[in-house]
Scaffold this motif. Structure first.
Motif, PDB file in Angstrom:
ATOM      1  N   ILE A  44     -31.397 -37.694  -8.163  1.00 28.16           N
ATOM      2  CA  ILE A  44     -30.632 -38.031  -7.207  1.00 28.16           C
ATOM      3  C   ILE A  44     -30.555 -39.458  -6.366  1.00 28.16           C
ATOM      4  N   PHE A  45     -32.115 -39.962  -6.749  1.00 25.29           N
ATOM      5  CA  PHE A  45     -32.397 -41.156  -5.876  1.00 25.29           C
ATOM      6  C   PHE A  45     -32.069 -42.358  -6.918  1.00 25.29           C
ATOM      7  N   GLU A  46     -31.723 -42.033  -8.001  1.00 27.18           N
ATOM      8  CA  GLU A  46     -31.330 -43.237  -9.150  1.00 27.18           C
ATOM      9  C   GLU A  46     -29.989 -43.396  -9.552  1.00 27.18           C
ATOM     10  N   ALA A  47     -29.182 -42.322  -9.339  1.00 21.93           N
ATOM     11  CA  ALA A  47     -27.840 -42.188  -9.726  1.00 21.93           C
ATOM     12  C   ALA A  47     -26.869 -42.043  -8.256  1.00 21.93           C
ATOM     13  N   THR A  48     -27.453 -42.181  -7.332  1.00 20.74           N
ATOM     14  CA  THR A  48     -26.572 -42.202  -6.092  1.00 20.74           C
ATOM     15  C   THR A  48     -26.670 -43.377  -5.213  1.00 20.74           C
ATOM     16  N   ASP A  49     -25.568 -43.858  -4.659  1.00 21.93           N
ATOM     17  CA  ASP A  49     -25.678 -44.988  -3.520  1.00 21.93           C
ATOM     18  C   ASP A  49     -25.130 -44.757  -2.523  1.00 21.93           C
ATOM     19  N   LEU A  50     -24.221 -43.658  -2.305  1.00 20.61           N
ATOM     20  CA  LEU A  50     -23.688 -43.224  -0.832  1.00 20.61           C
ATOM     21  C   LEU A  50     -23.272 -42.086  -0.908  1.00 20.61           C
ATOM     22  N   PHE A  51     -23.908 -41.476   0.250  1.00 19.41           N
ATOM     23  CA  PHE A  51     -23.753 -40.008   0.667  1.00 19.41           C
ATOM     24  C   PHE A  51     -22.611 -40.004   2.169  1.00 19.41           C
ATOM     25  N   PHE A  52     -21.762 -39.286   2.084  1.00 21.00           N
ATOM     26  CA  PHE A  52     -20.896 -39.080   3.164  1.00 21.00           C
ATOM     27  C   PHE A  52     -21.345 -37.572   3.884  1.00 21.00           C
ATOM     28  N   CYS A  53     -21.872 -37.771   4.953  1.00 21.49           N
ATOM     29  CA  CYS A  53     -22.367 -36.603   5.671  1.00 21.49           C
ATOM     30  C   CYS A  53     -21.560 -36.358   7.158  1.00 21.49           C
ATOM     31  N   PRO A  54     -20.343 -35.892   7.039  1.00 26.47           N
ATOM     32  CA  PRO A  54     -19.486 -35.745   8.400  1.00 26.47           C
ATOM     33  C   PRO A  54     -20.232 -34.748   9.310  1.00 26.47           C
ATOM     34  N   ASP A  55     -20.795 -33.888   8.845  1.00 23.06           N
ATOM     35  CA  ASP A  55     -21.350 -32.817   9.760  1.00 23.06           C
ATOM     36  C   ASP A  55     -22.717 -33.070  10.436  1.00 23.06           C
ATOM     37  N   GLN A  56     -23.268 -34.367  10.015  1.00 24.21           N
ATOM     38  CA  GLN A  56     -24.683 -34.764  10.458  1.00 24.21           C
ATOM     39  C   GLN A  56     -24.493 -35.859  11.291  1.00 24.21           C
ATOM     40  N   LEU A  57     -25.660 -36.231  11.834  1.00 21.59           N
ATOM     41  CA  LEU A  57     -25.903 -37.095  12.877  1.00 21.59           C
ATOM     42  C   LEU A  57     -25.776 -38.610  12.533  1.00 21.59           C
ATOM     43  N   PHE A  58     -26.184 -38.758  11.271  1.00 21.79           N
ATOM     44  CA  PHE A  58     -25.940 -40.093  10.368  1.00 21.79           C
ATOM     45  C   PHE A  58     -25.046 -39.612   9.212  1.00 21.79           C
ATOM     46  N   THR A  59     -23.754 -40.215   9.746  1.00 22.21           N
ATOM     47  CA  THR A  59     -22.711 -39.695   8.973  1.00 22.21           C
ATOM     48  C   THR A  59     -22.416 -40.325   7.801  1.00 22.21           C
ATOM     49  N   GLN A  60     -23.038 -41.467   7.519  1.00 26.10           N
ATOM     50  CA  GLN A  60     -23.254 -42.259   6.101  1.00 26.10           C
ATOM     51  C   GLN A  60     -24.686 -42.568   5.908  1.00 26.10           C
ATOM     52  N   VAL A  61     -25.066 -42.321   4.469  1.00 27.37           N
ATOM     53  CA  VAL A  61     -26.162 -42.923   4.156  1.00 27.37           C
ATOM     54  C   VAL A  61     -26.178 -43.722   2.923  1.00 27.37           C
ATOM     55  N   TRP A  62     -26.488 -44.988   3.166  1.00 31.94           N
ATOM     56  CA  TRP A  62     -26.633 -45.814   1.897  1.00 31.94           C
ATOM     57  C   TRP A  62     -27.765 -45.667   1.287  1.00 31.94           C
ATOM     58  N   MET A  63     -27.979 -45.995  -0.158  1.00 32.15           N
ATOM     59  CA  MET A  63     -29.213 -46.130  -0.852  1.00 32.15           C
ATOM     60  C   MET A  63     -29.361 -47.246  -1.928  1.00 32.15           C
ATOM     61  N   ASN A  64     -30.563 -48.018  -1.951  1.00 38.29           N
ATOM     62  CA  ASN A  64     -30.759 -48.964  -2.707  1.00 38.29           C
ATOM     63  C   ASN A  64     -32.449 -48.343  -3.252  1.00 38.29           C
ATOM     64  N   ARG A  65     -32.490 -49.198  -4.379  1.00 41.48           N
ATOM     65  CA  ARG A  65     -33.998 -48.816  -5.029  1.00 41.48           C
ATOM     66  C   ARG A  65     -34.441 -49.827  -5.882  1.00 41.48           C
ATOM     67  N   ASN A  66     -35.880 -49.403  -6.099  1.00 41.50           N
ATOM     68  CA  ASN A  66     -36.498 -50.227  -7.339  1.00 41.50           C
ATOM     69  C   ASN A  66     -37.294 -49.388  -8.026  1.00 41.50           C
TER      70      ASN A  66
END
Length: 204
Positions: free
Chosen positions: A35-57
């Protein structure tokens, strides 16, 4: 400011909002996962934080959560008494989001931890006043004609972009007449404004 610009400021919506930034260390805060390696963006319309963007090393994961409009007011309300913090709100949401195939949280500790956290309230910034503009009712196309009878189609964003006396020029995603609410829109507007400045110098 000219009347047209004041009118455009009133008509173009500016979203209030915050950005939360959290640093998770692999093996310290969270377990490794695809999940942490293959995803860049989560849409969470029913959550407080409606978008979560991800970067990693290799060692860590950096996440940015967006909370806008009514969500910002909820964060302020939930944290005002000091019992729960903004980092708790964001981490608890991530704790529910990131689970393995067996439904077990990817956070190592029962109470989720992070290695760093920061929250920025764009609406409290005196120079920004909000996060970004949005498509707005009654700020759209209008038709006029120049002195030669040529049709001119403009919006409030054209008014925001228009220079004052060929000496003060404006840029920002809110001045982009093609799109808005993105970094790309802001970059494009800067390039256009720079070209307009050069053109104005050429006429002097």
């Amino acid at each position: 400011l000219p009347k047209d610009k004041k009118n455009a400021i009133e008509k173009i919506n500016m979203f209030s909002g915050m950005k939360a930034h959290v640093l998770l260390r692999k093996g310290i805060d969270v377990r490794p996962s695809i999940i942490f390696e293959a995803t860049d963006l989560f849409f969470c319309p029913d959550q407080l934080f409606t978008q979560v963007w991800m970067n990693r090393n290799k060692e860590s994961i950096f996440l940015t959560g967006f909370v806008v409009a009514e969500g910002r007011e909820k964060v302020i309300s939930k944290t005002k008494d000091g019992i729960i913090s903004a980092s708790d709100l964001f981490l608890n949401q991530l704790h529910e989001m990131f689970k393995d195939e067996e439904g077990i949280s990817l956070f190592i500790h029962l109470s989720p931890t992070c290695s760093a956290f920061d929250l920025y309230d764009w609406s409290a910034d005196e120079f920004a006043g909000g996060m970004y503009s949005s498509p707005s009712v009654d700020a759209g196309w209008r038709v006029s004609y120049d002195s030669d009878g040529n049709k001119i189609i403009q919006t409030c964003r054209h008014d925001m972009k228009a220079p004052i006396a060929e000496t003060i020029f404006f840029a920002g995603e809110h001045t982009n007449v093609k799109t808005c609410a993105t970094v790309q829109a802001a970059l494009e507007s800067g390039s256009i404004a720079a070209s307009d400045v050069l053109e104005a110098f050429g006429r002097m």
